[in-house]
Design a protein around this motif. Structure first.
Motif, PDB file in Angstrom:
ATOM      1  N   THR A 109      -2.849 -20.587  12.224  1.00 10.97           N
ATOM      2  CA  THR A 109      -2.349 -21.768  12.925  1.00 10.97           C
ATOM      3  C   THR A 109      -0.886 -21.619  13.311  1.00 10.97           C
ATOM      4  OG1 THR A 109      -3.953 -23.131  11.735  1.00 10.97           O
ATOM      5  CG2 THR A 109      -2.092 -24.273  12.758  1.00 10.97           C
ATOM      6  N   LEU A 110      -0.102 -20.965  12.475  1.00 12.47           N
ATOM      7  CA  LEU A 110       1.303 -20.749  12.826  1.00 12.47           C
ATOM      8  C   LEU A 110       1.436 -19.847  14.046  1.00 12.47           C
ATOM      9  CD1 LEU A 110       2.921 -20.412   9.286  1.00 12.47           C
ATOM     10  CD2 LEU A 110       3.144 -22.319  10.895  1.00 12.47           C
ATOM     11  N   GLY A 111       0.475 -18.950  14.244  1.00  4.06           N
ATOM     12  CA  GLY A 111       0.472 -18.155  15.475  1.00  4.06           C
ATOM     13  C   GLY A 111       0.248 -19.030  16.695  1.00  4.06           C
ATOM     14  N   ARG A 112      -0.679 -19.967  16.602  1.00  2.04           N
ATOM     15  CA  ARG A 112      -0.898 -20.909  17.704  1.00  2.04           C
ATOM     16  C   ARG A 112       0.322 -21.807  17.896  1.00  2.04           C
ATOM     17  NH1 ARG A 112      -5.520 -22.144  20.118  1.00  2.04           N
ATOM     18  NH2 ARG A 112      -5.043 -24.393  20.100  1.00  2.04           N
ATOM     19  N   HIS A 113       0.955 -22.169  16.800  1.00  3.49           N
ATOM     20  CA  HIS A 113       2.149 -23.010  16.868  1.00  3.49           C
ATOM     21  C   HIS A 113       3.254 -22.288  17.636  1.00  3.49           C
ATOM     22  CE1 HIS A 113       4.426 -26.485  15.514  1.00  3.49           C
ATOM     23  NE2 HIS A 113       5.398 -25.698  15.116  1.00  3.49           N
ATOM     24  N   ASN A 114       3.421 -21.007  17.376  1.00  8.77           N
ATOM     25  CA  ASN A 114       4.404 -20.209  18.127  1.00  8.77           C
ATOM     26  C   ASN A 114       4.138 -20.287  19.626  1.00  8.77           C
ATOM     27  OD1 ASN A 114       5.875 -19.248  15.943  1.00  8.77           O
ATOM     28  ND2 ASN A 114       4.774 -17.306  15.816  1.00  8.77           N
ATOM     29  N   ALA A 115       2.862 -20.177  19.998  1.00 10.50           N
ATOM     30  CA  ALA A 115       2.507 -20.193  21.418  1.00 10.50           C
ATOM     31  C   ALA A 115       2.852 -21.544  22.042  1.00 10.50           C
ATOM     32  CB  ALA A 115       1.020 -19.885  21.585  1.00 10.50           C
ATOM     33  N   MET A 116       2.644 -22.630  21.306  1.00  9.92           N
ATOM     34  CA  MET A 116       3.005 -23.954  21.834  1.00  9.92           C
ATOM     35  C   MET A 116       4.496 -24.046  22.109  1.00  9.92           C
ATOM     36  SD  MET A 116       0.741 -26.443  19.376  1.00  9.92           S
ATOM     37  CE  MET A 116      -0.914 -25.941  18.930  1.00  9.92           C
ATOM     38  N   LEU A 117       5.287 -23.464  21.226  1.00  8.90           N
ATOM     39  CA  LEU A 117       6.743 -23.555  21.358  1.00  8.90           C
ATOM     40  C   LEU A 117       7.263 -22.843  22.601  1.00  8.90           C
ATOM     41  CD1 LEU A 117       7.545 -23.144  17.590  1.00  8.90           C
ATOM     42  CD2 LEU A 117       8.326 -25.061  18.996  1.00  8.90           C
ATOM     43  N   GLU A 118       6.440 -22.030  23.215  1.00 10.89           N
ATOM     44  CA  GLU A 118       6.828 -21.424  24.490  1.00 10.89           C
ATOM     45  C   GLU A 118       6.874 -22.464  25.602  1.00 10.89           C
ATOM     46  OE1 GLU A 118       7.808 -18.304  24.927  1.00 10.89           O
ATOM     47  OE2 GLU A 118       7.471 -17.841  22.803  1.00 10.89           O
ATOM     48  N   THR A 119       6.141 -23.556  25.423  1.00 12.25           N
ATOM     49  CA  THR A 119       6.036 -24.589  26.460  1.00 12.25           C
ATOM     50  C   THR A 119       6.759 -25.875  26.082  1.00 12.25           C
ATOM     51  OG1 THR A 119       3.868 -23.703  27.063  1.00 12.25           O
ATOM     52  CG2 THR A 119       4.398 -25.920  27.845  1.00 12.25           C
ATOM     53  N   PHE A 120       6.653 -26.286  24.806  1.00 11.61           N
ATOM     54  CA  PHE A 120       7.208 -27.572  24.394  1.00 11.61           C
ATOM     55  C   PHE A 120       7.438 -27.543  22.893  1.00 11.61           C
ATOM     56  CE2 PHE A 120       2.826 -27.919  23.322  1.00 11.61           C
ATOM     57  CZ  PHE A 120       2.715 -28.875  22.317  1.00 11.61           C
ATOM     58  N   VAL A 121       8.150 -28.550  22.384  1.00 11.88           N
ATOM     59  CA  VAL A 121       8.398 -28.667  20.943  1.00 11.88           C
ATOM     60  C   VAL A 121       7.487 -29.766  20.404  1.00 11.88           C
ATOM     61  CG1 VAL A 121      10.096 -29.139  19.151  1.00 11.88           C
ATOM     62  CG2 VAL A 121      10.775 -27.886  21.213  1.00 11.88           C
ATOM     63  N   PRO A 122       6.482 -29.431  19.590  1.00  9.27           N
ATOM     64  CA  PRO A 122       5.530 -30.430  19.105  1.00  9.27           C
ATOM     65  C   PRO A 122       6.166 -31.405  18.115  1.00  9.27           C
ATOM     66  CG  PRO A 122       4.681 -28.187  18.848  1.00  9.27           C
ATOM     67  CD  PRO A 122       6.136 -28.073  19.143  1.00  9.27           C
ATOM     68  N   GLN A 123       5.556 -32.579  18.012  1.00 10.50           N
ATOM     69  CA  GLN A 123       5.906 -33.524  16.958  1.00 10.50           C
ATOM     70  C   GLN A 123       5.064 -33.145  15.746  1.00 10.50           C
ATOM     71  OE1 GLN A 123       3.832 -36.939  16.495  1.00 10.50           O
ATOM     72  NE2 GLN A 123       5.013 -37.395  14.671  1.00 10.50           N
ATOM     73  N   THR A 124       5.734 -32.751  14.661  1.00 10.83           N
ATOM     74  CA  THR A 124       5.051 -32.240  13.482  1.00 10.83           C
ATOM     75  C   THR A 124       5.062 -33.276  12.365  1.00 10.83           C
ATOM     76  OG1 THR A 124       7.105 -31.145  12.825  1.00 10.83           O
ATOM     77  CG2 THR A 124       5.489 -29.822  14.016  1.00 10.83           C
TER      78      THR A 124
END
Length: 435
Positions: A254-269
């Motif tokens: 999941t942290l790998g997918r999280h890294n990919a999201m951060l390329e586009t936006f900063v998620p609310q965690t």
């Protein structure tokens, strides 16, 4: 990465469900009943929020509704169980005086049946000016939200509905709110959100807009909708599930997918919110509360702490009428009324939020997993030239984990760091900085 809002990159939210927090009645007050100024109780907790380390107050629903707040009947009026517009504006002003931003919760996918436009459309049918605001079913009834008959879905193809939502959002932004959480954003067409966000940003370019999205293509949703962020449910689920199952491979993936999201936006965690069983009740081993918090506050994202989670409150969500009550409790009048056994976890929150504040680049940091077994994990988080190492051990035995070769200095936890290793005790964790 999308431009977003600069101040949100430094935000850490304390998320409160006001109707529960203040001990309000379960149903709306009679129309002739005086408003009860319960929002003032929240003002008394602003210093607690700041001392915790947060600088944002994320409010659940405060607008007039029939019951739980997500069945809104008037987006321009504060629910009389909570007070008046003056009470909300006073809370916003008092928050701003402390450097605390305020996020409002907007329910724009559906409305309660007492919503005046729906009441008229239901009564007058096609003759109503609001007939096009709602969709009818083949049986003559109205489309509703996820089978809840009292929550009538708005017709998001109707331009007047978009205009209404823009007007509501700008109305409260004009009065000092700093942004909006958009409830059930996943149920609304992204094209509708794009219309709304572009028009809201014309008036309020600094507003932070975050949507509730549970699963799917998060990055694509953000790009197409024009929102700044979405709720990172994938990470929430992976944290508690991997800790309970003793399967940290799930978290690593999941942290790998999280890294990919951060390329586009900063998620609310988050590791808790108003819709899910409390983390302290969800976890099988209470020692894992620390591991969950370490993950939340060392990975990229805009974190939020659900009120009471910082005190290890317990509560189980149940799928029944009133099934959310246990996770949306009343708070005491002051911190002195909190139980003694929650303060150690509060102090751990202070320690880890403080660490995050000293490393603000963590908001968009990327994770690299260095060592991974079912019950132990080490990863680094990096931003620019700065890097932290994080290690977790769920086992009842000590563990020794590999790290990239560097000069590591322990910042928190109970690890022993060497040039390329970290030793952890049973159920231990540690965070180190590269010198």
């Amino acid at each position: 990465m999308m431009g977003g809002v600069d101040w949100s990159m430094h935000a850490i939210w304390w998320h409160v469900y006001p109707l529960g927090f203040t001990g309000a009645e379960r149903e709306a007050l009679p129309p002739d009943a005086p408003a009860v100024p319960r929002l003032a109780k929240l003002s008394d907790w602003l210093d607690y929020l700041v001392e915790l380390g947060c600088n944002g107050l994320a409010l659940g629903p405060v607008f007039a509704s029939e019951t739980h707040g997500y069945d809104t009947v008037d987006h321009y009026r504060i629910d009389s169980r909570l007070g008046t517009e003056e009470d909300l504006l006073a809370l916003i002003e008092q928050a701003h005086e402390r450097g605390v931003r305020v996020l409002l919760d907007g329910v724009f996918n559906h409305v309660g049946r007492s919503f005046p436009a729906f009441a008229e459309a239901d009564r007058d049918g096609a003759r109503s000016a609001y007939a096009s605001w709602f969709r009818t079913r083949e049986d003559g009834g109205y489309l509703t939200f996820e089978g809840h008959d009292h929550l009538v879905t708005l017709n998001h193809d109707e331009p007047a509905v978009a205009g209404y939502v823009v007007d509501v959002m700008t109305h409260w932004l004009d009065r000092g709110a700093d942004g909006w959480r958009l409830d059930a954003a996943y149920a609304v067409p992204v094209s509708f959100w794009r219309q709304v966000t572009e028009r809201v940003r014309d008036r309020h370019p600094d507003a932070w807009l975050v949507g509730e999205v549970i699963h799917g293509d998060y990055a694509g949703f953000v790009q197409e909708s024009g929102l700044d962020s979405i709720s990172q449910y994938e990470l929430w689920k992976a944290v508690w599930s991997s800790l309970n199952d003793r399967n940290l491979h799930e978290l690593g993936w999941t942290l790998g997918r999280h890294n990919a999201m951060l390329e586009t936006f900063v998620p609310q965690t988050f590791v808790g919110n108003h819709d899910v069983t409390r983390l302290a009740s969800r976890l099988d081993d209470e020692r894992s509360l620390a591991h969950a918090l370490v993950v939340l506050l060392t990975v990229g994202g805009v974190p939020s702490i659900y009120y009471g989670d910082e005190q290890a409150f317990r509560g189980i969500k149940e799928e029944r009428a009133g099934g959310d009550d246990a996770i949306r409790p009343a708070f005491p009048d002051s911190p002195a009324g909190l139980a003694e056994d929650g303060w150690d976890y509060y102090r751990l929150h202070q320690e880890l939020i403080g660490l995050r504040r000293r490393h603000p680049w963590l908001v968009s940091a990327r994770v690299s997993v260095c060592a991974l077994t079912n019950t132990a994990m080490a990863y680094t988080v990096a931003g620019g030239r700065q890097r932290l190492a994080v290690a977790l051990n769920l086992d009842e035995q000590p563990v020794d984990l590999e790290l990239p070769a560097a000069e590591w200095s322990c910042l928190a936890g109970d690890g022993e760091f060497r040039a390329d290793r970290v030793a952890l005790p049973p159920a231990g964790w540690a965070i180190a900085m590269e010198r």
